[in-house]
Design an enzyme around this catalytic site. Structure first.
Site, PDB file in Angstrom:
ATOM      1  N   LYS A   1      34.660  38.935  39.405  1.00 31.99           N
ATOM      2  CA  LYS A   1      33.822  37.398  39.551  1.00 31.99           C
ATOM      3  C   LYS A   1      32.655  37.018  39.202  1.00 31.99           C
ATOM      4  O   LYS A   1      32.115  37.874  39.179  1.00 31.99           O
ATOM      5  CB  LYS A   1      34.190  37.947  41.367  1.00 31.99           C
ATOM      6  CG  LYS A   1      35.893  37.911  41.025  1.00 31.99           C
ATOM      7  CD  LYS A   1      35.882  38.116  43.031  1.00 31.99           C
ATOM      8  CE  LYS A   1      37.041  38.250  44.023  1.00 31.99           C
ATOM      9  NZ  LYS A   1      37.610  38.555  44.857  1.00 31.99           N
TER      10      LYS A   1
ATOM     11  N   GLY B   1      28.750  51.606  37.214  1.00 28.83           N
ATOM     12  CA  GLY B   1      29.832  51.462  37.125  1.00 28.83           C
ATOM     13  C   GLY B   1      31.311  51.142  36.456  1.00 28.83           C
ATOM     14  O   GLY B   1      31.554  51.834  35.715  1.00 28.83           O
TER      15      GLY B   1
ATOM     16  N   GLY C   1      25.451  47.726  40.391  1.00 27.61           N
ATOM     17  CA  GLY C   1      24.854  46.537  41.398  1.00 27.61           C
ATOM     18  C   GLY C   1      23.322  46.365  41.593  1.00 27.61           C
ATOM     19  O   GLY C   1      22.628  45.960  42.090  1.00 27.61           O
TER      20      GLY C   1
HETATM   21  P1  AMP Z   1      33.773  43.592  38.368  1.00 29.11           P
HETATM   22  O1  AMP Z   1      33.975  44.890  39.814  1.00 29.11           O
HETATM   23  O2  AMP Z   1      33.571  42.584  39.187  1.00 29.11           O
HETATM   24  O3  AMP Z   1      32.512  43.960  37.541  1.00 29.11           O
HETATM   25  O4  AMP Z   1      35.086  43.875  38.115  1.00 29.11           O
HETATM   26  C1  AMP Z   1      35.281  44.809  36.968  1.00 29.11           C
HETATM   27  C2  AMP Z   1      37.312  44.821  37.147  1.00 29.11           C
HETATM   28  O5  AMP Z   1      36.846  43.467  36.503  1.00 29.11           O
HETATM   29  C3  AMP Z   1      37.938  45.549  36.103  1.00 29.11           C
HETATM   30  O6  AMP Z   1      38.687  45.981  37.443  1.00 29.11           O
HETATM   31  C4  AMP Z   1      38.660  44.457  35.188  1.00 29.11           C
HETATM   32  O7  AMP Z   1      40.004  45.394  35.662  1.00 29.11           O
HETATM   33  C5  AMP Z   1      38.274  42.901  35.762  1.00 29.11           C
HETATM   34  N1  AMP Z   1      38.330  42.076  34.906  1.00 29.11           N
HETATM   35  C6  AMP Z   1      38.028  41.758  33.962  1.00 29.11           C
HETATM   36  N2  AMP Z   1      38.424  41.005  33.355  1.00 29.11           N
HETATM   37  C7  AMP Z   1      38.950  40.540  34.252  1.00 29.11           C
HETATM   38  C8  AMP Z   1      40.203  40.175  33.744  1.00 29.11           C
HETATM   39  N3  AMP Z   1      40.100  38.664  32.892  1.00 29.11           N
HETATM   40  N4  AMP Z   1      41.011  38.597  34.814  1.00 29.11           N
HETATM   41  C9  AMP Z   1      41.430  39.790  36.398  1.00 29.11           C
HETATM   42  N5  AMP Z   1      40.413  40.812  36.496  1.00 29.11           N
HETATM   43  C10 AMP Z   1      39.462  41.293  35.334  1.00 29.11           C
END
Ligand code: AMP
Length: 400
Positions: free
Chosen positions: A201, A354, A377
């Site tokens: 996100k 992470g 983070g």
């Molecule tokens: P974050 O915790 O925000 O760093 O997000 C990591 C997560 O983002 C991972 O579990 C990925 O599976 C997910 N992710 C990466 N690319 C996408 C995408 N195109 N659509 C949905 N989820 C995603």
């Protein structure tokens, strides 16, 4: 920034409370899949044991929402610590209850006690004063070695520090190393300096993106967050992950990048699927024309080529967040290829913990990176120039 140093403390035969970050990934059988965070804490623990300390270790694991749950017990951590430290590690049945307090009180030199998951206590994430006092009451010395949670003002990270004066608290070796690394990196990064930002996100990384803009030369966006930027530009993103309330913010970030002369890159193609599943049918589409009913789950081959060209002359790379849903093989290719390219480069390569650290380890290039942070983070907030709430009370006060 100078931190209170564990080496300056009189530790001999003292009872020491060490806040660690043992929040490691577990598989469906409860096996630890990556014990980097536990291994990283061993130096500080052994240093204290060598000084004949009695050691109390505390950490959270997952999100148990303030109550006991077997699933989030630190029992697997206890077993791994026993292997790594080669000494007996007791596990308390609770955090500050009768069992933990009795065991902590009975500790002798060389004993190691692990408290149960700190987040079994509701007060932990609320920085509850009474909980902080109870935790502090167990020991004479407080050490923070939990870089991964130092951006959180929690009872065992922030509140507890107020119960110890500067002669009785310090940063552990891991915390020192992380803070020093990022301070040096940001003071004089060798340019060009690129940030690769991905993950799910925009909302989680919005502030980081804004604050990174004045520091870097290029930003390469991937993962789910790219679609909010693409939609903000008016493109069809199908069913891809989008945060509609952040479209204006996304435009603002792109305008800011232009104003500051920062090169801002978005995917030009994606690997799209009709369902969010490992066996879904896939196709590569341009990022501007994702068909209705399809969602982008990875960056496409043209983006991989573009990003390789963009990263070619870069001297410093900071990477936080995967380029796609790397947990599923079909959508791991973009992250894998970028991972290998970054690993093979001669630039200073920094991985923000992470998921990105997990990815780098899965593809077997962790040894080739310059630095892998134990905190995703926390490292982002450091790069934003913030002083972390768990670090502030451990800073050496400037003489006035
Ligand atoms: P974050 O915790 O925000 O760093 O997000 C990591 C997560 O983002 C991972 O579990 C990925 O599976 C997910 N992710 C990466 N690319 C996408 C995408 N195109 N659509 C949905 N989820 C995603």
């Amino acid at each position: 920034m100078q931190l209170l140093n564990i080496k300056d403390l009189d530790l001999y035969e003292k009872k020491v409370f060490i806040r660690c970050d043992f929040n490691v990934p577990l598989d469906e059988y409860g096996n630890i899949t990556d014990d980097r965070r536990i291994r990283s804490a061993v130096a500080t623990i052994n240093y204290c044991l060598d000084k004949d300390c009695a050691v109390i270790l505390a950490s959270h694991l997952g999100r148990p929402e303030g109550e006991f749950s077997e699933k989030f017990s630190l029992a697997p951590i206890q077993r791994r610590l026993h292997q790594l430290l080669k000494t007996e590690v007791m596990l308390a049945k609770d955090v500050v209850g009768d069992d933990a307090t009795a065991k902590a009180a009975a500790l002798k030199a060389g004993d190691v006690l692990l408290l149960e998951n700190l987040r079994f206590e509701k007060g932990e994430t609320k920085n509850n004063e009474a909980l902080a006092a109870k935790l502090a009451g167990m020991a004479e010395i407080y050490i923070n070695d939990a870089f991964g949670v130092s951006h959180r003002a929690h009872a065992s990270v922030e509140g507890i520090t107020h119960h110890f004066d500067d002669e009785h608290k310090a940063a552990g070796f891991l915390l020192q190393k992380e803070i020093q690394f990022f301070a040096t990196l940001l003071k004089r990064p060798v340019r060009p300096f690129a940030a690769i930002v991905g993950g799910s996100k925009v909302s989680g990384k919005l502030e980081a993106l804004i604050n990174l803009l004045p520091k870097v030369d290029k930003i390469l966006v991937g993962g789910g967050m790219a679609f909010t930027f693409l939609k903000a530009q008016g493109y069809d993103v199908g069913n891809s992950l989008v945060e509609d309330d952040l479209l204006d913010e996304a435009l603002h970030i792109m305008d800011e990048a232009k104003r500051l002369g920062v090169k801002f890159y978005l995917p030009v193609d994606v690997v799209a699927a009709q369902t969010f599943s490992a066996d879904s049918v896939i196709k590569v589409t341009s990022a501007q024309e994702i068909p209705e009913g399809w969602m982008g789950l990875d960056i496409g081959p043209a983006t991989v080529r573009l990003y390789r060209i963009v990263l070619n002359n870069v001297q410093t790379v900071v990477w936080n967040g995967p380029m796609g849903v790397y947990e599923m093989e079909r959508f791991a290719r973009g992250s894998t290829k970028i991972g290998h390219f970054v690993a093979d480069s001669y630039a200073t390569t920094v991985i923000g913990g992470g998921d990105t650290a997990d990815l780098i380890q899965r593809i077997g290039v962790d040894e080739e990176m310059t630095f892998i942070s134990t905190g995703g983070g926390a490292s982002l907030e450091l790069m934003e120039g913030k002083i972390l709430p768990g670090v502030k009370p451990l800073m050496v006060k400037e003489e006035s």
